[in-house]
Design a protein around this motif. Structure first.
Motif, mmCIF file in Angstrom:
data_model
loop_
_atom_site.group_PDB
_atom_site.id
_atom_site.type_symbol
_atom_site.label_atom_id
_atom_site.label_comp_id
_atom_site.label_asym_id
_atom_site.label_seq_id
_atom_site.Cartn_x
_atom_site.Cartn_y
_atom_site.Cartn_z
ATOM 1 N N SER A 441 0.815 -1.221 0.000
ATOM 2 C CA SER A 441 0.000 0.000 0.000
ATOM 3 C C SER A 441 0.846 1.268 0.000
ATOM 4 N N GLY A 442 2.164 1.098 0.052
ATOM 5 C CA GLY A 442 3.058 2.249 0.032
ATOM 6 C C GLY A 442 3.988 2.267 1.230
ATOM 7 N N TYR A 443 5.005 3.120 1.153
ATOM 8 C CA TYR A 443 5.975 3.200 2.244
ATOM 9 C C TYR A 443 6.770 4.497 2.143
ATOM 10 N N THR A 444 7.363 4.863 3.263
ATOM 11 C CA THR A 444 8.322 5.966 3.314
ATOM 12 C C THR A 444 9.520 5.496 4.129
ATOM 13 N N ILE A 445 10.695 5.566 3.529
ATOM 14 C CA ILE A 445 11.940 5.195 4.205
ATOM 15 C C ILE A 445 12.785 6.460 4.307
ATOM 16 N N GLU A 446 13.155 6.843 5.523
ATOM 17 C CA GLU A 446 13.933 8.060 5.746
ATOM 18 C C GLU A 446 15.197 7.775 6.532
ATOM 19 N N THR A 447 16.236 8.523 6.228
ATOM 20 C CA THR A 447 17.452 8.454 7.035
ATOM 21 C C THR A 447 18.246 9.743 6.863
ATOM 22 N N PHE A 448 19.176 9.971 7.757
ATOM 23 C CA PHE A 448 20.109 11.089 7.679
ATOM 24 C C PHE A 448 21.510 10.528 7.491
ATOM 25 N N ILE A 449 22.256 11.078 6.525
ATOM 26 C CA ILE A 449 23.620 10.616 6.310
ATOM 27 C C ILE A 449 24.567 11.806 6.188
ATOM 28 N N LYS A 450 25.823 11.565 6.470
ATOM 29 C CA LYS A 450 26.870 12.556 6.239
ATOM 30 C C LYS A 450 28.093 11.825 5.724
ATOM 31 N N LEU A 451 28.618 12.280 4.578
ATOM 32 C CA LEU A 451 29.836 11.715 4.007
ATOM 33 C C LEU A 451 31.030 12.536 4.474
ATOM 34 N N PRO A 452 32.147 11.894 4.779
ATOM 35 C CA PRO A 452 33.308 12.623 5.306
ATOM 36 C C PRO A 452 33.895 13.594 4.293
ATOM 37 N N GLU A 453 34.550 14.616 4.816
ATOM 38 C CA GLU A 453 35.327 15.568 4.021
ATOM 39 C C GLU A 453 36.724 15.652 4.630
ATOM 40 N N PRO A 454 37.790 15.186 3.930
ATOM 41 C CA PRO A 454 37.778 14.697 2.554
ATOM 42 C C PRO A 454 37.185 13.288 2.458
ATOM 43 N N PHE A 455 36.660 12.990 1.274
ATOM 44 C CA PHE A 455 36.063 11.684 1.023
ATOM 45 C C PHE A 455 37.145 10.795 0.423
ATOM 46 N N GLU A 456 37.828 10.051 1.269
ATOM 47 C CA GLU A 456 39.024 9.324 0.860
ATOM 48 C C GLU A 456 38.738 7.833 0.681
ATOM 49 N N GLY A 457 39.449 7.225 -0.251
ATOM 50 C CA GLY A 457 39.341 5.795 -0.468
ATOM 51 C C GLY A 457 38.332 5.445 -1.543
ATOM 52 N N GLU A 458 38.162 4.164 -1.788
ATOM 53 C CA GLU A 458 37.247 3.633 -2.797
ATOM 54 C C GLU A 458 35.986 3.137 -2.095
ATOM 55 N N HIS A 459 34.851 3.777 -2.406
ATOM 56 C CA HIS A 459 33.609 3.444 -1.698
ATOM 57 C C HIS A 459 32.434 3.294 -2.649
ATOM 58 N N ALA A 460 32.692 2.904 -3.882
ATOM 59 C CA ALA A 460 31.635 2.794 -4.874
ATOM 60 C C ALA A 460 30.583 1.777 -4.445
ATOM 61 N N PHE A 461 29.334 2.205 -4.500
ATOM 62 C CA PHE A 461 28.169 1.379 -4.208
ATOM 63 C C PHE A 461 28.194 0.795 -2.796
ATOM 64 N N MET A 462 28.614 1.640 -1.866
ATOM 65 C CA MET A 462 28.496 1.238 -0.466
ATOM 66 C C MET A 462 27.032 1.357 -0.047
ATOM 67 N N GLY A 463 26.616 0.463 0.842
ATOM 68 C CA GLY A 463 25.226 0.404 1.240
ATOM 69 C C GLY A 463 24.912 1.294 2.435
ATOM 70 N N ILE A 464 23.758 1.947 2.382
ATOM 71 C CA ILE A 464 23.249 2.693 3.526
ATOM 72 C C ILE A 464 22.276 1.824 4.301
ATOM 73 N N LEU A 465 21.331 1.192 3.600
ATOM 74 C CA LEU A 465 20.371 0.287 4.232
ATOM 75 C C LEU A 465 19.869 -0.693 3.183
ATOM 76 N N SER A 466 19.361 -1.824 3.630
ATOM 77 C CA SER A 466 18.905 -2.843 2.685
ATOM 78 C C SER A 466 18.161 -3.944 3.423
ATOM 79 N N TRP A 467 17.466 -4.775 2.646
ATOM 80 C CA TRP A 467 16.948 -6.041 3.137
ATOM 81 C C TRP A 467 17.858 -7.146 2.602
ATOM 82 N N GLU A 468 18.186 -8.105 3.408
ATOM 83 C CA GLU A 468 19.085 -9.180 2.995
ATOM 84 C C GLU A 468 18.375 -10.168 2.064
ATOM 85 N N GLY A 469 19.186 -10.962 1.369
ATOM 86 C CA GLY A 469 18.653 -11.980 0.481
ATOM 87 C C GLY A 469 18.890 -11.666 -0.980
#
Length: 601
Positions: A441-469
């Protein structure tokens, strides 16, 4: 203001000025209900310099000033004009007759304003202790007492201050006499002391003058004002004065090492005694700038002569420019108090996690494995901290950092990366109700994030949230890979947010993409599904690249929900890098004014 907007402005003020007195008075009344928006990050303060050649009993024409006030009445709502300040020399001689004209002219103003005495309004060899005068009887404290912005006047009546609500906060405007006495300096300092937390604009008649290139410098009296008042009070960021021409500007550094912008504006030497020329100081707190423009509404509306065409709008470097002011850094708004969970448990809340003491064992240092973030909705969807693949303790730590509008004043700091030993997550238990919910019937998913400055290293497609499987185990095989989960929110290598979901009834993977998320500051993310389509919002703004495909529900497999990572082939290998704050899941579509960032009601 860009050229397109200026063209619209010219059209708007191109109404003939030849109207009856009754029409003049009726126009402001029709706009009285259109009050400025005190919460908008964009607002305007209008500046009207020396009008002395237009209000002169020896022969003049006050109509340009009247038209300027009518223009501000018409545009008050559209331009969000919150205040008008006059810079002195209202009249040429300061006589009873001239002040009567000024009285009737300013009686038509429909917005709050300040007026201060210039050397032509009073005896120029006197200070604010001069006593009675036609000016004081016209523009003394009695004139401003009914204005909501008026804060008070000095005992002599020649100095005043206003507190202006705009941009979601309050601003102090200090209007000072032509010459301050010792008592005047003392009064001004007391006002500043009582309003230390308010960004301040100081207006007076004589402060800086400018050369032909527009480079301004302190006058002799201006040096005294600077040394005794302005440089000592860090809240003063802008000063405005008339008296001298040509116009100009400069920036000086105060005793705290911060810039103060000093502007002289005066056009009485130009065609038609300045023709009621005004400055619009358009504040844009979102961009951290003040856009300045200078024009004459009367010349635009009524004068079709060659000189009128030449002077109706000024575009030189000292007439139309932008001033950068980092308001958030220099004048941080008072942080709102934490809001208890009960205030944000809206109808349909399935899970709500926060990392202050209300929902988490907050403590400095690493978060131990097994620490529990309680589901404050009461639905039993607690999250348990877990490092995977033997990751180091410092990969997950408690933090007091938080988004200014976040209900809970805390977060978790993840130091994840690529590799099997760079990941920490918080997961629901195997039997948590959230694992099995499909949200058709619908949903709302909310979160607050902050990425570091400087943004160092390789972080492509890192996950914030998910369902497993695996999506393949849900019968979904048309997506990028059968091994990706059925629903996840991630950050790409370009720092784009990616929300990918496999709906319940169809084999597809509608995906939404944001713009590049900034580093070094907090971002609020909301994914809203109304049972048909999914829309992502970043900081309350709808993004462009929302999936066009139908999307109903989430094909969950009864496996845990996770915060801080996304599985691939049922294995975590890319931990989140940054901070995650309050996170809420609601089983219905919410409007932006219902998000976690909405103020308490």
């Amino acid at each position: 203001m860009d050229i397109a907007r200026r063209t619209l402005l010219q059209a708007a003020i191109g109404t003939p000025a030849a109207m009856t007195s009754a029409a003049h008075l009726a126009a402001p009344a029709s706009s009285a209900a259109a009050r400025p928006d005190a919460d908008s990050p964009r607002f305007t303060i209008a500046v009207l310099p020396d009008t002395q050649y237009l209000i002169d009993e020896g022969g003049s024409d006050e109509e340009p000033v009247r038209e300027t006030l009518r223009y501000l009445a018409r545009k008050r709502h559209e331009e969000n004009v919150v205040f008008l300040t006059h810079l002195g020399d209202v009249t040429e001689h300061g006589t009873e007759r001239e002040m009567r004209v000024a009285d009737t002219v300013f009686a038509t103003a429909t917005l709050p304003y300040s007026v201060l005495a210039g050397n032509h309004d009073i005896a120029s060899n006197s200070t604010d202790q001069r006593g009675d005068s036609p000016y004081l009887r016209t523009f003394g404290p009695h004139r401003f007492r009914r204005m909501a912005t008026y804060g008070g006047s000095s005992p002599d009546g020649y100095n005043s201050f206003h507190v202006i609500p705009a941009g979601g906060r309050r601003w102090l405007l200090l209007a000072l006499d032509w010459r301050l006495s010792e008592r005047g300096f003392g009064w001004a300092q007391q006002v500043l002391d009582r309003h230390r937390d308010l960004p301040t604009i100081l207006t007076t008649h004589d402060l800086v003058w400018a050369d032909e290139r527009g480079q301004a410098d302190l006058s002799t009296y201006g040096r005294a004002l600077w040394d005794r008042l302005i440089r000592r009070n860090d809240q003063v960021f802008l000063t405005l004065n008339g008296h001298y021409w040509p116009p100009g500007r400069t920036t000086l550094t105060n005793d705290r090492g911060n810039p103060v912008h000093l502007h002289v504006t005066n056009y009485q030497d130009r065609y038609y005694g300045g023709a009621g020329m005004i400055r619009l100081y358009s504040f844009d707190l979102a961009r951290g700038v003040i856009d300045v423009e200078t024009f004459s509404p009367w010349l635009s509306a009524a004068d079709r002569s060659p000189l009128g065409a030449q002077n109706r709008e000024l575009s030189g470097d000292v007439d139309r420019f932008t001033v950068a002011v980092d308001f958030a850094a220099r004048f941080p708004a008072p942080a709102p108090a934490p809001r208890p969970a009960r205030e944000v448990l809206v109808k349909g809340t399935v899970a709500y996690w926060r990392f202050d003491r209300e929902g988490f064992p907050a403590a400095d240092g690493p978060v131990p494995d097994g620490a529990v973030a309680r589901d404050l909705s009461g639905n039993g969807n607690d999250l348990t901290a877990q490092r995977v693949h033997g990751s180091a303790p410092e990969l997950l730590a408690w933090s007091g950092e938080h988004h200014q509008a976040q209900p809970g004043h805390a977060s978790l700091r993840f130091d994840g990366g690529q590799g099997p030993d760079r990941c920490a997550v918080l997961r629901t238990a195997a039997t948590a109700p959230l694992n099995r919910m499909k949200f058709e019937s619908g949903y709302t998913i909310e979160t607050f994030i902050k990425l570091p400055e400087p943004f160092e290293g390789e972080h492509a497609f890192m996950g914030i949230l998910s369902w497993e499987g695996r999506s393949g185990d849900a019968g979904k095989t048309s997506g990028w890979s059968d091994d990706e989960p059925t629903c996840s929110l991630n950050v790409s290598g370009e720092r784009f947010l990616q929300f990918v979901v496999y709906p319940v009834p169809v084999d597809s993977d509608p995906t939404s993409w944001s713009h590049a998320v900034p580093t070094g500051r907090w971002t609020h993310v909301a994914v809203v599904n109304d049972g048909r389509r999914t829309t992502m919002y970043v900081d309350g703004s709808k993004i462009a690249r929302n999936a066009a495909e139908d999307s109903r529900g989430i094909s969950t497999l009864g496996k845990p929900f996770a915060l801080g990572g996304t599985q691939f082939a049922e294995r975590y290998g890319q931990g989140f890098y940054g901070w995650i704050g309050d996170t809420r899941i609601v089983a219905r579509a919410l409007r932006p004014d219902q998000f976690l960032t909405a103020p308490s009601r």
